[in-house]
Design a protein around this motif. Structure first.
Motif, PDB file in Angstrom:
ATOM      1  N   ALA A  47       0.881  -1.175   0.000  1.00 32.51           N
ATOM      2  CA  ALA A  47       0.000   0.000   0.000  1.00 32.51           C
ATOM      3  C   ALA A  47       0.914   1.218   0.000  1.00 32.51           C
ATOM      4  N   LEU A  48       0.493   2.278  -0.676  1.00 31.94           N
ATOM      5  CA  LEU A  48       1.298   3.491  -0.754  1.00 31.94           C
ATOM      6  C   LEU A  48       0.406   4.686  -1.056  1.00 31.94           C
ATOM      7  N   ALA A  49       0.951   5.859  -0.854  1.00 41.41           N
ATOM      8  CA  ALA A  49       0.267   7.088  -1.239  1.00 41.41           C
ATOM      9  C   ALA A  49       0.966   7.620  -2.486  1.00 41.41           C
ATOM     10  N   MET A  50       0.171   7.998  -3.473  1.00 42.13           N
ATOM     11  CA  MET A  50       0.697   8.487  -4.742  1.00 42.13           C
ATOM     12  C   MET A  50      -0.150   9.649  -5.238  1.00 42.13           C
ATOM     13  N   SER A  51       0.493  10.618  -5.862  1.00 40.86           N
ATOM     14  CA  SER A  51      -0.256  11.729  -6.449  1.00 40.86           C
ATOM     15  C   SER A  51      -0.241  11.619  -7.973  1.00 40.86           C
ATOM     16  N   LYS A  52      -0.430  10.419  -8.465  1.00 39.81           N
ATOM     17  CA  LYS A  52      -0.402  10.116  -9.904  1.00 39.81           C
ATOM     18  C   LYS A  52      -1.434  10.916 -10.698  1.00 39.81           C
ATOM     19  N   ASP A  53      -2.631  11.072 -10.149  1.00 38.72           N
ATOM     20  CA  ASP A  53      -3.713  11.747 -10.864  1.00 38.72           C
ATOM     21  C   ASP A  53      -4.170  13.029 -10.166  1.00 38.72           C
ATOM     22  N   GLY A  54      -3.263  13.728  -9.499  1.00 34.46           N
ATOM     23  CA  GLY A  54      -3.637  14.951  -8.792  1.00 34.46           C
ATOM     24  C   GLY A  54      -3.253  14.866  -7.334  1.00 34.46           C
ATOM     25  N   GLY A  55      -4.248  14.925  -6.433  1.00 36.29           N
ATOM     26  CA  GLY A  55      -3.983  14.852  -5.001  1.00 36.29           C
ATOM     27  C   GLY A  55      -3.503  13.476  -4.591  1.00 36.29           C
ATOM     28  N   ALA A  56      -2.927  13.367  -3.414  1.00 32.33           N
ATOM     29  CA  ALA A  56      -2.411  12.093  -2.923  1.00 32.33           C
ATOM     30  C   ALA A  56      -3.563  11.142  -2.611  1.00 32.33           C
ATOM     31  N   GLU A  57      -3.476   9.935  -3.142  1.00 34.52           N
ATOM     32  CA  GLU A  57      -4.484   8.900  -2.952  1.00 34.52           C
ATOM     33  C   GLU A  57      -3.805   7.608  -2.541  1.00 34.52           C
ATOM     34  N   ILE A  58      -4.569   6.674  -2.020  1.00 36.00           N
ATOM     35  CA  ILE A  58      -4.047   5.388  -1.595  1.00 36.00           C
ATOM     36  C   ILE A  58      -4.173   4.381  -2.740  1.00 36.00           C
ATOM     37  N   TYR A  59      -3.083   3.679  -3.008  1.00 35.36           N
ATOM     38  CA  TYR A  59      -3.015   2.645  -4.039  1.00 35.36           C
ATOM     39  C   TYR A  59      -2.441   1.382  -3.417  1.00 35.36           C
ATOM     40  N   THR A  60      -2.643   0.264  -4.084  1.00 37.78           N
ATOM     41  CA  THR A  60      -1.909  -0.962  -3.771  1.00 37.78           C
ATOM     42  C   THR A  60      -1.279  -1.463  -5.057  1.00 37.78           C
ATOM     43  N   MET A  61      -0.235  -2.256  -4.908  1.00 32.60           N
ATOM     44  CA  MET A  61       0.443  -2.848  -6.065  1.00 32.60           C
ATOM     45  C   MET A  61       1.096  -4.148  -5.653  1.00 32.60           C
ATOM     46  N   SER A  76      -9.519  15.400  -0.522  1.00 30.83           N
ATOM     47  CA  SER A  76      -8.323  15.896   0.143  1.00 30.83           C
ATOM     48  C   SER A  76      -7.269  14.793   0.082  1.00 30.83           C
ATOM     49  N   ASP A  77      -6.042  15.116   0.464  1.00 24.80           N
ATOM     50  CA  ASP A  77      -4.958  14.145   0.388  1.00 24.80           C
ATOM     51  C   ASP A  77      -5.178  12.986   1.365  1.00 24.80           C
ATOM     52  N   ASN A  78      -4.890  11.791   0.895  1.00 26.76           N
ATOM     53  CA  ASN A  78      -4.953  10.572   1.705  1.00 26.76           C
ATOM     54  C   ASN A  78      -3.548   9.976   1.725  1.00 26.76           C
ATOM     55  N   VAL A  79      -2.974   9.802   2.918  1.00 25.87           N
ATOM     56  CA  VAL A  79      -1.591   9.339   3.039  1.00 25.87           C
ATOM     57  C   VAL A  79      -1.435   8.363   4.203  1.00 25.87           C
ATOM     58  N   ALA A  80      -0.219   7.847   4.373  1.00 26.27           N
ATOM     59  CA  ALA A  80       0.200   7.004   5.495  1.00 26.27           C
ATOM     60  C   ALA A  80      -0.647   5.745   5.674  1.00 26.27           C
ATOM     61  N   PRO A  81      -0.742   4.897   4.640  1.00 21.50           N
ATOM     62  CA  PRO A  81      -1.522   3.667   4.784  1.00 21.50           C
ATOM     63  C   PRO A  81      -0.854   2.672   5.728  1.00 21.50           C
TER      64      PRO A  81
END
Length: 104
Positions: A47-61, A76-81
């Motif tokens: 899990a990570l926070a990325m601003s790939k499409d604008g604001g920071a969002e939570i993704y998994t990979m 709003s920004d989502n971080v620190a998963p």
């Protein structure tokens, strides 16, 4: 397996490091933020926070940076998963000054 953030390429990117072999690779190097890596309890997903499409969002990979999945679409920004021990929930902080969670 260790995941960490480095500014080596002048952008906050996430790298993986195999502690047994010393092999290192870039897992996430999208323009903008790539921060706060957290391994799932089984070690198969990150899990990570990325601003790939604008604001920071939570993704998994996946372990090799494949199979990218966006989990949040916040205003709003989502971080620190951080993963729950059951591996099906992720808690994270939101720019709205609250702790939120995602359940798969």
């Amino acid at each position: 397996m260790l995941a960490y953030v480095s500014y080596r390429d002048k952008n906050p990117d996430i790298y993986g490091l195999d502690m047994e072999t010393g092999k290192r690779w870039k897992m996430s190097g999208h323009e903008g933020l790539n921060i706060s890596p957290a391994w799932s309890p089984d070690g198969k997903r990150l899990a990570l926070a990325m601003s790939k499409d604008g604001g920071a969002e939570i993704y998994t990979m996946g372990r090799n940076g494949n199979d990218l999945e966006r989990l949040t679409y916040g205003v709003s920004d989502n971080v620190a998963p951080s993963w729950a021990p059951n591996g099906t929930e992720i808690a994270f902080t939101s720019g709205r000054r609250e702790l939120r969670r995602y359940t798969s």
